[in-house]
Design an enzyme around this catalytic site. Structure first.
Site, PDB file in Angstrom:
ATOM      1  N   GLU A  92       0.814  -1.216   0.000  1.00  0.00           N
ATOM      2  CA  GLU A  92       0.000   0.000   0.000  1.00  0.00           C
ATOM      3  C   GLU A  92       0.853   1.274   0.000  1.00  0.00           C
ATOM      4  O   GLU A  92       0.330   2.356  -0.240  1.00  0.00           O
ATOM      5  CB  GLU A  92      -0.953  -0.015   1.202  1.00  0.00           C
ATOM      6  CG  GLU A  92      -1.994  -1.126   1.072  1.00  0.00           C
ATOM      7  CD  GLU A  92      -2.832  -1.335   2.327  1.00  0.00           C
ATOM      8  OE1 GLU A  92      -4.005  -1.692   2.190  1.00  0.00           O
ATOM      9  OE2 GLU A  92      -2.310  -1.170   3.445  1.00  0.00           O
ATOM     10  N   GLY A  94     -12.557  -4.068   1.485  1.00  0.00           N
ATOM     11  CA  GLY A  94     -13.622  -4.924   0.959  1.00  0.00           C
ATOM     12  C   GLY A  94     -14.866  -4.081   0.707  1.00  0.00           C
ATOM     13  O   GLY A  94     -15.218  -3.233   1.524  1.00  0.00           O
ATOM     14  N   MET A 113      -9.302  -2.384   8.036  1.00  0.00           N
ATOM     15  CA  MET A 113      -8.892  -2.714   9.399  1.00  0.00           C
ATOM     16  C   MET A 113      -8.120  -1.601  10.128  1.00  0.00           C
ATOM     17  O   MET A 113      -7.596  -1.854  11.216  1.00  0.00           O
ATOM     18  CB  MET A 113      -8.078  -4.021   9.363  1.00  0.00           C
ATOM     19  CG  MET A 113      -8.892  -5.169   8.786  1.00  0.00           C
ATOM     20  SD  MET A 113      -7.987  -6.708   8.553  1.00  0.00           S
ATOM     21  CE  MET A 113      -7.804  -7.265  10.227  1.00  0.00           C
ATOM     22  N   GLU A 114      -8.040  -0.418   9.538  1.00  0.00           N
ATOM     23  CA  GLU A 114      -7.286   0.669  10.191  1.00  0.00           C
ATOM     24  C   GLU A 114      -7.966   2.029  10.178  1.00  0.00           C
ATOM     25  O   GLU A 114      -7.725   2.870  11.066  1.00  0.00           O
ATOM     26  CB  GLU A 114      -5.893   0.852   9.518  1.00  0.00           C
ATOM     27  CG  GLU A 114      -4.965  -0.329   9.600  1.00  0.00           C
ATOM     28  CD  GLU A 114      -5.272  -1.382   8.534  1.00  0.00           C
ATOM     29  OE1 GLU A 114      -5.863  -1.025   7.503  1.00  0.00           O
ATOM     30  OE2 GLU A 114      -4.925  -2.550   8.747  1.00  0.00           O
ATOM     31  N   ASP A 166     -11.801  -6.676  -2.896  1.00  0.00           N
ATOM     32  CA  ASP A 166     -12.686  -7.848  -2.785  1.00  0.00           C
ATOM     33  C   ASP A 166     -14.053  -7.372  -2.329  1.00  0.00           C
ATOM     34  O   ASP A 166     -14.229  -6.202  -2.011  1.00  0.00           O
ATOM     35  CB  ASP A 166     -12.110  -8.861  -1.768  1.00  0.00           C
ATOM     36  CG  ASP A 166     -11.915  -8.230  -0.404  1.00  0.00           C
ATOM     37  OD1 ASP A 166     -10.819  -7.761  -0.135  1.00  0.00           O
ATOM     38  OD2 ASP A 166     -12.890  -8.148   0.367  1.00  0.00           O
TER      39      ASP A 166
HETATM   40  N1  ADE Z   1      -9.099  -5.146   3.412  1.00  0.00           N
HETATM   41  C1  ADE Z   1      -9.322  -5.568   2.154  1.00  0.00           C
HETATM   42  N2  ADE Z   1     -10.357  -6.412   2.097  1.00  0.00           N
HETATM   43  C2  ADE Z   1     -10.827  -6.518   3.364  1.00  0.00           C
HETATM   44  C3  ADE Z   1     -11.863  -7.260   3.958  1.00  0.00           C
HETATM   45  N3  ADE Z   1     -12.643  -8.059   3.226  1.00  0.00           N
HETATM   46  N4  ADE Z   1     -12.046  -7.147   5.298  1.00  0.00           N
HETATM   47  C4  ADE Z   1     -11.252  -6.355   6.034  1.00  0.00           C
HETATM   48  N5  ADE Z   1     -10.236  -5.638   5.523  1.00  0.00           N
HETATM   49  C5  ADE Z   1     -10.018  -5.718   4.202  1.00  0.00           C
END
Ligand code: ADE
Length: 232
Positions: free
Chosen positions: A13, A79, A176-177, A200
């Site tokens: 990243e 995501g 997640m951050e 995703d």
């Molecule tokens: N970062 C990228 N895809 C993610 C997901 N599905 N869940 C959490 N963090 C992500």
């Protein structure tokens, strides 16, 4: 003079941005390497913070205390939580919320940190607007949405977990951050924005899609940030 902290959780990243910057100094703190220098003539500190909320919060505090950054950008992948967003598309976060902060048994809403005056940490409106301009100018053929981002210490990879987040806090994407960066920036009164590219769909296909698309998605973000730093 502005000094922009640019945070990515994973090497992929931040690697493209680091490769393009002119590095003046590298400082290591809390096992994170802070690359200080210029990117596209803007003063920046680029850092890989590691995955998850604690790493992200610590990183912001170091950027505030040791580098006196005036702005923070969080860049990376996410995501999708919305049918409007496909892999590779971009989200500019106007606000960020924890989907895994749950004190509902004491009457709080999901995401609300007891004692905090906000549930959704607001991004800086001028930075959001500047990021939108960069999207139009620098990454024109990609769908971009501007809105909420939901964060937690979970990789979301099931329809049920995804639906839970949508119902509990909403948002265009999950990662997640972002909310931890937003939270720490909010406490330090540092304007911030989160820019994420979809890797995703945060559902049962996520574990397959993520490894295939994380690189391309991260590249979309880097293209945007490279232009964006000149507009702050
Ligand atoms: N970062 C990228 N895809 C993610 C997901 N599905 N869940 C959490 N963090 C992500």
């Amino acid at each position: 003079m502005n000094k922009i902290g640019i945070i990515g959780a994973m090497e992929l990243e931040v690697e493209a941005l680091k490769a393009e910057m002119s590095v003046k100094r590298i400082v290591e703190k809390a096992s994170m390497k802070f690359y200080e220098g210029t990117l596209n003539q803007a003063e920046v500190v680029i850092v890989q913070c590691g995955i998850g909320k604690v790493n992200a919060g610590i990183c912001v505090q170091i950027l505030a205390d040791c580098f006196a950054v005036t702005h923070i950008i969080n860049t990376g992948v996410a995501g999708s939580l919305s049918a409007e967003l496909d892999i590779g598309d971009l989200v500019i976060g106007t606000e960020a919320v924890y989907h895994d902060m749950d004190v509902t048994s004491l009457g709080y809403e999901i995401g609300q940190v007891p004692g905090m005056d906000v549930r959704f940490f607001p991004a800086d409106t001028a930075m959001v607007e500047a990021a939108r301009v960069s999207c139009r100018e620098a990454v024109c053929d990609i769908t971009v949405r501007t809105g909420k981002i939901a964060s937690g210490d979970q990789f979301i990879s099931s329809k049920e977990a995804k639906e839970h987040i949508i119902t509990a806090v909403g948002g265009y994407c999950t990662e997640m951050e972002g909310a931890a960066i937003a939270h720490a920036a909010y406490l330090n009164r540092i304007p911030f924005v989160i820019i994420r590219a979809i890797s995703d769909k945060a559902d049962d296909s996520a574990h397959m899609d993520y490894p295939s698309f994380e690189k391309a998605a991260a590249a979309h973000c880097s293209a945007l940030v490279r232009d964006f730093v000149t507009k702050i």
